[in-house]
Design a protein around this motif. Sequence first.
Motif, PDB file in Angstrom:
ATOM      1  N   HIS A  54      29.084 -66.783 -28.232  1.00 56.56           N
ATOM      2  CA  HIS A  54      30.311 -66.830 -27.430  1.00 56.56           C
ATOM      3  C   HIS A  54      30.014 -67.299 -26.005  1.00 56.56           C
ATOM      4  CE1 HIS A  54      34.100 -65.666 -25.601  1.00 56.56           C
ATOM      5  NE2 HIS A  54      33.457 -64.832 -24.806  1.00 56.56           N
ATOM      6  N   GLU A  55      28.957 -66.762 -25.414  1.00 51.18           N
ATOM      7  CA  GLU A  55      28.603 -67.156 -24.051  1.00 51.18           C
ATOM      8  C   GLU A  55      28.177 -68.618 -23.991  1.00 51.18           C
ATOM      9  OE1 GLU A  55      28.927 -65.390 -21.311  1.00 51.18           O
ATOM     10  OE2 GLU A  55      29.756 -63.701 -22.441  1.00 51.18           O
ATOM     11  N   GLU A  56      27.434 -69.063 -25.006  1.00 51.12           N
ATOM     12  CA  GLU A  56      26.964 -70.449 -24.996  1.00 51.12           C
ATOM     13  C   GLU A  56      28.113 -71.424 -25.214  1.00 51.12           C
ATOM     14  OE1 GLU A  56      23.584 -73.204 -27.155  1.00 51.12           O
ATOM     15  OE2 GLU A  56      23.554 -71.026 -27.353  1.00 51.12           O
ATOM     16  N   ILE A  61      32.133 -75.597 -23.542  1.00 50.51           N
ATOM     17  CA  ILE A  61      33.524 -76.030 -23.432  1.00 50.51           C
ATOM     18  C   ILE A  61      33.914 -76.193 -21.970  1.00 50.51           C
ATOM     19  CG2 ILE A  61      35.923 -75.400 -23.928  1.00 50.51           C
ATOM     20  CD1 ILE A  61      34.918 -73.930 -26.385  1.00 50.51           C
ATOM     21  N   GLY A  62      33.438 -75.304 -21.112  1.00 53.62           N
ATOM     22  CA  GLY A  62      33.795 -75.358 -19.698  1.00 53.62           C
ATOM     23  C   GLY A  62      34.785 -74.268 -19.355  1.00 53.62           C
ATOM     24  N   GLY A  69      40.146 -67.399 -26.771  1.00 50.77           N
ATOM     25  CA  GLY A  69      39.907 -67.276 -28.205  1.00 50.77           C
ATOM     26  C   GLY A  69      39.395 -68.526 -28.874  1.00 50.77           C
ATOM     27  N   SER A  70      39.224 -69.616 -28.141  1.00 53.28           N
ATOM     28  CA  SER A  70      38.781 -70.859 -28.784  1.00 53.28           C
ATOM     29  C   SER A  70      37.338 -70.757 -29.277  1.00 53.28           C
ATOM     30  CB  SER A  70      38.927 -72.030 -27.824  1.00 53.28           C
ATOM     31  OG  SER A  70      38.174 -71.811 -26.653  1.00 53.28           O
ATOM     32  N   THR A  71      36.519 -69.957 -28.603  1.00 50.48           N
ATOM     33  CA  THR A  71      35.127 -69.835 -29.054  1.00 50.48           C
ATOM     34  C   THR A  71      35.018 -69.104 -30.384  1.00 50.48           C
ATOM     35  OG1 THR A  71      34.901 -67.814 -27.734  1.00 50.48           O
ATOM     36  CG2 THR A  71      34.211 -69.862 -26.713  1.00 50.48           C
ATOM     37  N   SER A  76      33.383 -68.344 -36.089  1.00 51.57           N
ATOM     38  CA  SER A  76      33.765 -68.175 -37.492  1.00 51.57           C
ATOM     39  C   SER A  76      33.243 -69.324 -38.344  1.00 51.57           C
ATOM     40  CB  SER A  76      35.289 -68.096 -37.611  1.00 51.57           C
ATOM     41  OG  SER A  76      35.806 -67.027 -36.855  1.00 51.57           O
ATOM     42  N   LEU A  77      33.323 -70.538 -37.811  1.00 52.98           N
ATOM     43  CA  LEU A  77      32.796 -71.699 -38.526  1.00 52.98           C
ATOM     44  C   LEU A  77      31.288 -71.579 -38.716  1.00 52.98           C
ATOM     45  CD1 LEU A  77      33.608 -74.503 -39.671  1.00 52.98           C
ATOM     46  CD2 LEU A  77      33.062 -75.450 -37.429  1.00 52.98           C
TER      47      LEU A  77
END
Length: 225
Positions: A54-56, A61-62, A69-71, A76-77
């Motif tokens: 999540h942090e990476e 993404i920026g 929630g995009s991460t 999940s992928l």
Amino acid sequence: MSNLFSVFDPSSTFLNLSLNWLSAFIGLMLIPSSLWLIPSRSTLMWTTITFKLHEEFKLLIGKKSIHKGSTFIFISLFSIILYNNFMGLFPYVFTSTSHMVMTISLALPMWLSFMLYGWINNNKHMFAHMVPQGTPGLLMPFMVCIETISNMIRPGTLAVRLAANMIAGHLLMTLLGNTGNCIMLYLIPLLIITQILLLTLESAVAIIQSYVFVVLSTLYSSEVN
């Protein structure tokens, strides 16, 4: 006439063991284990991995363009691909990620959603990506063609990379395993050691390829913002 309450007596048995009482534990399957069990070491390890991812992904993404929630989509992928890659290492288990049908169905919808979002909301930004900064005016038409082609083949490269890496190691292990019946007896220990080393390599490939797939998808999504 039988007793009215006899319908409530345990009747399902297996090897003289009453199975009716198992219904008392079925509900535990519907409750998340985090609510009624102390987290195990594997759970804590997986939680740590997801937090690191999540942090990476947030950095890739920026912070300015991130949506809440995009991460988690990419986490999940990563989990789905990693699970399928590892399941393919077990004998007689179908390796779904070694087929283009599976990999292209993961890559193409994500790429299409990124492209639609970018061209609808940030079309100027998308046009600016067609010409890298500092390109001479004479080369601009050629750079537009090259960038367009490279953008169009992205889902294909994602799908082929994952499928080819899964096929290559499994195919080599299968070919070596099929020679076990016809080689000399003193070569069998060498074959077993080679298969163990290949299995270790495939375990590393399963992790690396799922990570590469998700990181590239994250980088593609960062370009449309």
